[in-house]
Scaffold this motif. Structure first.
Motif, PDB file in Angstrom:
ATOM      1  N   ARG A  66       0.851  -1.188   0.000  1.00 55.37           N
ATOM      2  CA  ARG A  66       0.000   0.000   0.000  1.00 55.37           C
ATOM      3  C   ARG A  66       0.884   1.233   0.000  1.00 55.37           C
ATOM      4  O   ARG A  66       2.050   1.173   0.380  1.00 55.37           O
ATOM      5  CB  ARG A  66      -0.890   0.014   1.251  1.00 55.37           C
ATOM      6  N   ASP A  67       0.355   2.375  -0.419  1.00 60.76           N
ATOM      7  CA  ASP A  67       1.141   3.594  -0.368  1.00 60.76           C
ATOM      8  C   ASP A  67       1.557   3.867   1.073  1.00 60.76           C
ATOM      9  O   ASP A  67       0.848   3.527   2.013  1.00 60.76           O
ATOM     10  CB  ASP A  67       0.362   4.782  -0.946  1.00 60.76           C
ATOM     11  N   SER A  68       2.726   4.475   1.221  1.00 63.48           N
ATOM     12  CA  SER A  68       3.383   4.471   2.525  1.00 63.48           C
ATOM     13  C   SER A  68       2.644   5.279   3.581  1.00 63.48           C
ATOM     14  O   SER A  68       3.026   5.283   4.734  1.00 63.48           O
ATOM     15  CB  SER A  68       4.798   5.002   2.374  1.00 63.48           C
ATOM     16  N   ALA A 123       9.158  -2.043  -4.653  1.00 55.95           N
ATOM     17  CA  ALA A 123       7.795  -2.496  -4.384  1.00 55.95           C
ATOM     18  C   ALA A 123       6.807  -1.630  -5.154  1.00 55.95           C
ATOM     19  O   ALA A 123       6.960  -0.414  -5.223  1.00 55.95           O
ATOM     20  CB  ALA A 123       7.498  -2.429  -2.896  1.00 55.95           C
ATOM     21  N   GLN A 124       5.793  -2.287  -5.710  1.00 47.38           N
ATOM     22  CA  GLN A 124       4.743  -1.515  -6.366  1.00 47.38           C
ATOM     23  C   GLN A 124       3.836  -0.912  -5.307  1.00 47.38           C
ATOM     24  O   GLN A 124       3.720  -1.439  -4.211  1.00 47.38           O
ATOM     25  CB  GLN A 124       3.908  -2.414  -7.260  1.00 47.38           C
ATOM     26  N   MET A 125       3.217   0.198  -5.653  1.00 43.45           N
ATOM     27  CA  MET A 125       2.351   0.860  -4.694  1.00 43.45           C
ATOM     28  C   MET A 125       0.931   0.880  -5.245  1.00 43.45           C
ATOM     29  O   MET A 125       0.708   1.199  -6.399  1.00 43.45           O
ATOM     30  CB  MET A 125       2.872   2.275  -4.476  1.00 43.45           C
ATOM     31  N   GLN A 126      -0.036   0.475  -4.422  1.00 46.39           N
ATOM     32  CA  GLN A 126      -1.432   0.588  -4.808  1.00 46.39           C
ATOM     33  C   GLN A 126      -2.153   1.416  -3.758  1.00 46.39           C
ATOM     34  O   GLN A 126      -1.792   1.383  -2.588  1.00 46.39           O
ATOM     35  CB  GLN A 126      -2.077  -0.794  -4.921  1.00 46.39           C
ATOM     36  N   ALA A 127      -3.177   2.148  -4.216  1.00 44.94           N
ATOM     37  CA  ALA A 127      -3.787   3.131  -3.329  1.00 44.94           C
ATOM     38  C   ALA A 127      -4.953   2.595  -2.516  1.00 44.94           C
ATOM     39  O   ALA A 127      -5.524   3.316  -1.715  1.00 44.94           O
ATOM     40  CB  ALA A 127      -4.213   4.359  -4.124  1.00 44.94           C
ATOM     41  N   ALA A 171      -7.530  -2.317  -4.972  1.00 48.88           N
ATOM     42  CA  ALA A 171      -6.555  -2.270  -6.067  1.00 48.88           C
ATOM     43  C   ALA A 171      -5.509  -3.364  -5.903  1.00 48.88           C
ATOM     44  O   ALA A 171      -5.030  -3.923  -6.887  1.00 48.88           O
ATOM     45  CB  ALA A 171      -5.887  -0.903  -6.122  1.00 48.88           C
ATOM     46  N   GLN A 226      -7.089  -6.592  -6.973  1.00 44.64           N
ATOM     47  CA  GLN A 226      -7.157  -6.530  -8.428  1.00 44.64           C
ATOM     48  C   GLN A 226      -5.803  -6.886  -9.054  1.00 44.64           C
ATOM     49  O   GLN A 226      -5.712  -7.718  -9.956  1.00 44.64           O
ATOM     50  CB  GLN A 226      -7.583  -5.111  -8.836  1.00 44.64           C
ATOM     51  N   THR A 254       7.479   8.434   5.351  1.00 41.02           N
ATOM     52  CA  THR A 254       6.777   8.142   6.607  1.00 41.02           C
ATOM     53  C   THR A 254       7.673   7.445   7.621  1.00 41.02           C
ATOM     54  O   THR A 254       7.219   7.040   8.677  1.00 41.02           O
ATOM     55  CB  THR A 254       5.541   7.255   6.343  1.00 41.02           C
ATOM     56  N   MET A 283      -5.385  -1.111 -16.445  1.00 44.33           N
ATOM     57  CA  MET A 283      -5.182  -1.990 -15.304  1.00 44.33           C
ATOM     58  C   MET A 283      -5.778  -3.381 -15.563  1.00 44.33           C
ATOM     59  O   MET A 283      -5.166  -4.393 -15.279  1.00 44.33           O
ATOM     60  CB  MET A 283      -5.884  -1.356 -14.112  1.00 44.33           C
ATOM     61  N   LEU A 323      -1.349   6.801 -11.754  1.00 42.85           N
ATOM     62  CA  LEU A 323      -1.591   6.227 -10.420  1.00 42.85           C
ATOM     63  C   LEU A 323      -2.066   4.784 -10.553  1.00 42.85           C
ATOM     64  O   LEU A 323      -1.684   3.909  -9.785  1.00 42.85           O
ATOM     65  CB  LEU A 323      -2.629   7.071  -9.679  1.00 42.85           C
ATOM     66  N   GLY A 354       2.348   1.348 -11.715  1.00 40.09           N
ATOM     67  CA  GLY A 354       2.916   0.395 -10.762  1.00 40.09           C
ATOM     68  C   GLY A 354       3.336   1.017  -9.455  1.00 40.09           C
ATOM     69  O   GLY A 354       3.164   0.427  -8.406  1.00 40.09           O
ATOM     70  N   GLY A 355       3.909   2.210  -9.510  1.00 39.38           N
ATOM     71  CA  GLY A 355       4.166   2.941  -8.277  1.00 39.38           C
ATOM     72  C   GLY A 355       5.413   2.568  -7.514  1.00 39.38           C
ATOM     73  O   GLY A 355       5.484   2.792  -6.317  1.00 39.38           O
ATOM     74  N   ALA A 356       6.430   1.998  -8.172  1.00 41.04           N
ATOM     75  CA  ALA A 356       7.675   1.719  -7.456  1.00 41.04           C
ATOM     76  C   ALA A 356       8.557   2.958  -7.472  1.00 41.04           C
ATOM     77  O   ALA A 356       8.889   3.465  -8.531  1.00 41.04           O
ATOM     78  CB  ALA A 356       8.403   0.556  -8.112  1.00 41.04           C
ATOM     79  N   SER A 378       8.283  -0.957 -13.055  1.00 41.90           N
ATOM     80  CA  SER A 378       7.285  -0.018 -12.546  1.00 41.90           C
ATOM     81  C   SER A 378       7.962   1.295 -12.165  1.00 41.90           C
ATOM     82  O   SER A 378       9.104   1.302 -11.719  1.00 41.90           O
ATOM     83  CB  SER A 378       6.630  -0.585 -11.290  1.00 41.90           C
ATOM     84  N   ARG A 427       7.024   5.469 -10.470  1.00 45.40           N
ATOM     85  CA  ARG A 427       6.064   6.221  -9.694  1.00 45.40           C
ATOM     86  C   ARG A 427       6.228   7.696 -10.031  1.00 45.40           C
ATOM     87  O   ARG A 427       7.062   8.372  -9.467  1.00 45.40           O
ATOM     88  CB  ARG A 427       6.376   5.992  -8.224  1.00 45.40           C
ATOM     89  N   ALA A 438      -1.568   9.710  -4.228  1.00 41.79           N
ATOM     90  CA  ALA A 438      -1.725   8.560  -3.348  1.00 41.79           C
ATOM     91  C   ALA A 438      -1.481   8.924  -1.889  1.00 41.79           C
ATOM     92  O   ALA A 438      -2.083   8.351  -0.992  1.00 41.79           O
ATOM     93  CB  ALA A 438      -0.765   7.449  -3.769  1.00 41.79           C
ATOM     94  N   GLU A 439      -0.586   9.866  -1.649  1.00 39.24           N
ATOM     95  CA  GLU A 439      -0.150  10.078  -0.277  1.00 39.24           C
ATOM     96  C   GLU A 439      -0.777  11.291   0.400  1.00 39.24           C
ATOM     97  O   GLU A 439      -0.822  11.355   1.622  1.00 39.24           O
ATOM     98  CB  GLU A 439       1.379  10.231  -0.246  1.00 39.24           C
TER      99      GLU A 439
END
Lengths: 282, 302
Positions: free
Chosen positions: A152-154, A176-180, A184, A187, B64, B133, B228, B232-234, B244, B246, B254-255
Motif C-alpha cells: 500500500r502507499d506508505s 515495491a509496487q504501490m497501490q492506493a 486495487a 485486483q 513516513t 489496469m 496512479l 505500478g508505483g515503485a 514499474s 512512480r 496517493a499520499e
C-alpha cells in the motif's frame, strides 16, 4: 390561488423544521478505507432501525479522518492505527480532545495468485521479501519466478500496521509496487502470478489466495486468540466522549448486534478480541 | 436629445460590459496567483529541513519513516520517462492524423475523424486507467512474459492515448492556418501532393506543430489518474521499460490523503507539486514562444 399558497406556508414551515431536526441528527464519519465496510454496514443497519437519522460516510484514509476530526469537520474519525502524538498535540491546540473506542480487530493477510504453489510464509520471510532481500519465489519453496512485491502507499494505515507488525520498521524496498487501496491490491494480485500483496481480512475474496503466516491461517478465531501474528485494532475517534446521536451510534456498533455486523464484514469483533490481544496499541 | 440619451446609455453599457469582463479576467488571474502562492507557501517550508539538492537528487523516498527521506529523483525520472515514451507514440500518431485530416481526407471522412478524436479527448482518465489496469496489464504480462503489467510501457501507452487528441487537434489547426497560396504555389511549380505536404505545409506549420507536441507533453506529465493506476508505483529508478515507476503526480495523489497536516511529508508533497508546476510552466513558456514565432509567419499573396 393566493389563499391556497398561504395555506401551504405552515406546511412548508413544518417541512423546514423537520429538515432542521434531521440536520441536527446528522452524523459525519470519515477516515480509514479499512474501516469503511464496517462503518457502511453498521450505518445501514442503524439508519434502518432509526429512520430520520442521517449518517454520511467517506473514506480517504486514517490520516484524513483524524485531520477532519481536528478540523471539527467530522463527528467520528475511523482509523486503522492509533492517533500519533503530533496529531494529539495539534488537536489539543484546536480544543479537540480525541477519544478512542475500539470497534473491531483487523487481521492483515498476505495474498498471492491462486496458481502460486506457496502456501505459507513466516513473518521473517515476509519481512525479507518486503525489504527486497528475497526476490525469487523459489527461495521460499515456490516456482522459479521473480517476486513482484505489492504494497500500500506508505501513508496508509494498512501500510503502517504492516510496517510495524511484519517489517518491524525496516524499509520496504523501493522496487515495491504501490497501490492506493485494498481493492486495487486484490485486483493487481488476482491478475499476476508473480505478485505478493497484503490486505485487510475483510477484503479477502475468491480471486486471490491467502497465505498462512507461520502456519497460522488468518481468520476471526486466530486473530482473536492472538495466534495470528498480523492483527491490529480498529478505532472510532470522537472529540471527547461521544454525545447524542453519535454516542447512540457508537454504542450500537459496540453492541452484540453491531459486532455481529463487524463479523459479517469479515473483521473480528472486539467483544472477545480486547482481552485476547495482549499487544494493544495506545 | 433622445438620440443623445440613447448614445449615452449605449456608451454606459459598453463601459459596464468592459468593466465586467475585466473583473472576471482579473479574478481568474488572481485566483491562479493565489493557488500558486499557496503551493509555494506549503511547499517551501520543506527546505528548512533539507537542502534543495537533496530533495531533487536524493534517491530514497521514505516520507513516513523515522528519520524520513524526501528524495524525489526516482519520481522525477518516473514522470519524465513515461512522458517521453508516451510522446514517442503520440507524436507520430498525432501529427500524421492531423496531416491526414487537414490535407488528405475527403470532407466526410474528415468530419467523422475529427469528432472521433474529440471523443478520445473526452474520455475520462479514470476509464483509461481502468482499461490499462484490467485489460492491458494482463495482456502485456502474458504476451511478453513479464513479472508485472503495471509498468512504463503500459502507462506510456495510456498517456499517449490522452496526448494524441491534443497533439492532433492543435497540429491540425496549425496546418489549416497555412495560407492556401503557399500550397497553390507549390502545385504551380509542379510539386506532387506528397511533396507539397512534406516540403511546404508541414514546414510552414512547424512552430504550430511544435506547440502541439509540447502541450501534449504537458498534458502527459500532469496526468495523474492514469499513472496512479497503471504505472505500478515503485519509487525506484527503473532498470528497463518493463519496470514499474512512480511519477510525481501519482505520489502526490496517493499520499496526500494521509499525510499529517503541515508535517514534513505534507510539505514534501507540496514541494513535489512545485517541481511539477515549474516543469509544466517551462513547457507552456516554450509553447508560447513557439506560437509567437508562428504568428509572425507572413502571407504569400501578391
Amino acid at each position: 390561488m393566493r389563499k391556497q399558497l398561504r395555506r401551504f406556508i405552515p406546511v412548508v414551515l413544518c417541512l423546514l423544521a423537520c429538515a432542521g431536526t434531521a440536520l441536527a441528527e446528522n452524523i459525519v464519519i470519515k477516515g480509514s478505507t479499512t474501516v469503511l465496510p464496517i462503518a457502511q454496514a453498521a450505518l445501514e443497519a442503524y439508519m434502518k432501525a432509526n429512520p430520520g437519522t442521517n449518517i454520511s460516510l467517506s473514506g480517504g484514509g486514517s490520516g484524513e479522518g483524524i485531520k477532519a476530526l481536528i478540523d471539527s469537520s467530522t463527528d467520528i474519525a475511523t482509523s486503522s492505527r492509533g492517533i500519533k502524538d503530533g496529531e494529539v498535540e495539534l488537536a489539543k491546540s484546536k480544543g479537540v480532545n480525541p477519544t478512542s473506542a475500539t470497534v473491531a480487530v483487523d487481521a492483515i493477510v498476505p495474498i498471492v495468485h491462486p496458481k502460486n504453489r506457496v502456501r505459507d510464509l513466516t513473518i521473517d520471510q515476509l519481512s525479507q521479501i518486503y525489504q527486497g532481500k528475497i526476490t525469487n519465489w523459489k527461495e521460499v519453496g515456490g516456482d522459479d519466478l521473480q517476486i513482484v512485491v505489492i504494497s500500500r502507499d506508505s501513508s496508509s494505515g494498512t501500510f503502517e500496521s504492516w510496517a510495524e507488525l511484519v517489517l518491524n520498521k525496516a524499509k520496504v524496498t523501493p522496487r515495491a509496487q504501490m497501490q492506493a487501496s485494498n481493492g486495487a491490491i486484490v485486483q493487481a494480485v488476482s491478475k499476476n502470478r508473480y505478485a505478493l500483496g497484503y490486505i485487510g481480512l475483510g477484503y479477502l475474496d475468491k480471486t486471490t489466495k491467502a497465505l498462512t503466516v507461520g502456519g497460522v491461517p488468518a481468520s476471526a478465531r486466530t486473530a482473536v486468540s492472538g495466534e495470528y501474528p498480523i492483527s491490529r485494532p480498529l478505532y472510532f475517534y470522537t472529540n471527547g466522549a461521544p454525545k447524542g446521536e453519535t454516542e447512540r451510534f457508537i454504542r450500537f456498533v459496540l453492541s452484540p448486534a453491531g459486532q455481529k455486523i463487524v463479523a459479517k464484514t469479515g473483521f473480528v469483533p472486539t467483544l472477545d478480541a480486547v482481552k485476547a490481544k495482549p499487544k494493544q496499541k495506545k | 436629445m433622445n438620440n443623445l440619451k440613447q448614445t449615452l446609455t449605449r456608451h454606459l453599457r459598453e463601459i459596464m460590459i468592459r468593466k465586467l469582463f475585466a473583473f472576471f479576467a482579473v479574478l481568474s488571474v488572481l485566483l491562479l496567483g493565489l493557488i500558486v502562492l499557496f503551493l509555494f507557501r506549503e511547499g517551501l517550508p520543506l527546505f528548512k529541513e533539507i537542502p534543495v539538492s537533496r530533495f531533487l537528487l536524493g534517491s530514497a523516498w521514505y516520507p513516513t519513516y523515522d528519520p524520513p527521506e524526501y528524495g524525489i529523483w526516482p519520481l522525477i525520472v518516473g514522470s519524465l520517462i513515461v512522458t517521453m515514451f508516451s510522446c514517442l507514440i503520440a507524436v507520430p500518431f498525432g501529427i500524421l492524423s492531423a496531416i491526414y485530416i487537414s490535407e488528405i481526407a475527403p470532407a466526410r471522412i474528415r468530419e467523422i475523424l475529427k469528432s472521433v478524436i474529440e471523443l478520445l479527448a473526452g474520455l475520462p482518465s479514470v476509464v483509461l486507467g481502468f482499461f490499462g489496469m484490467v485489460v492491458l496489464a494482463p495482456w502485456l504480462q502474458e504476451t511478453f512474459d513479464l513479472p508485472t503489467g503495471l509498468n512504463i510501457v503500459n502507462a506510456s501507452l495510456m498517456l499517449a492515448v490522452m496526448a494524441i487528441p491534443t497533439i492532433s487537434s492543435i497540429s491540425e489547426d496549425a496546418l489549416y492556418a497555412v495560407p492556401r497560396e503557399f500550397k497553390e504555389a507549390s502545385y504551380a511549380l509542379g510539386a506532387t501532393k506528397y511533396e507539397t505536404i512534406i516540403k511546404v505545409a508541414v514546414p510552414a506549420a512547424f512552430s504550430g506543430i511544435s506547440t502541439a507536441v509540447i502541450l501534449g507533453m504537458a498534458r502527459a506529465i500532469g496526468e495523474t489518474m492514469v499513472v496512479l493506476m497503471v504505472a505500478g508505483g515503485a519509487a525506484a529508478i527503473p532498470r528497463g521499460i518493463f519496470d514499474s515507476v512512480r511519477p510525481m503526480t501519482a505520489s502526490i495523489a496517493a499520499e496526500m490523503g494521509e499525510a499529517p497536516f503541515r508535517s514534513g511529508h505534507y510539505h514534501a508533497l507540496f514541494a513535489t507539486g512545485i517541481v511539477l508546476f515549474l516543469i509544466t510552466l517551462a513547457f507552456n513558456l516554450i509553447a508560447d514562444q513557439l506560437s509567437a514565432k508562428f504568428k509572425k509567419e507572413g502571407c504569400g499573396t501578391l
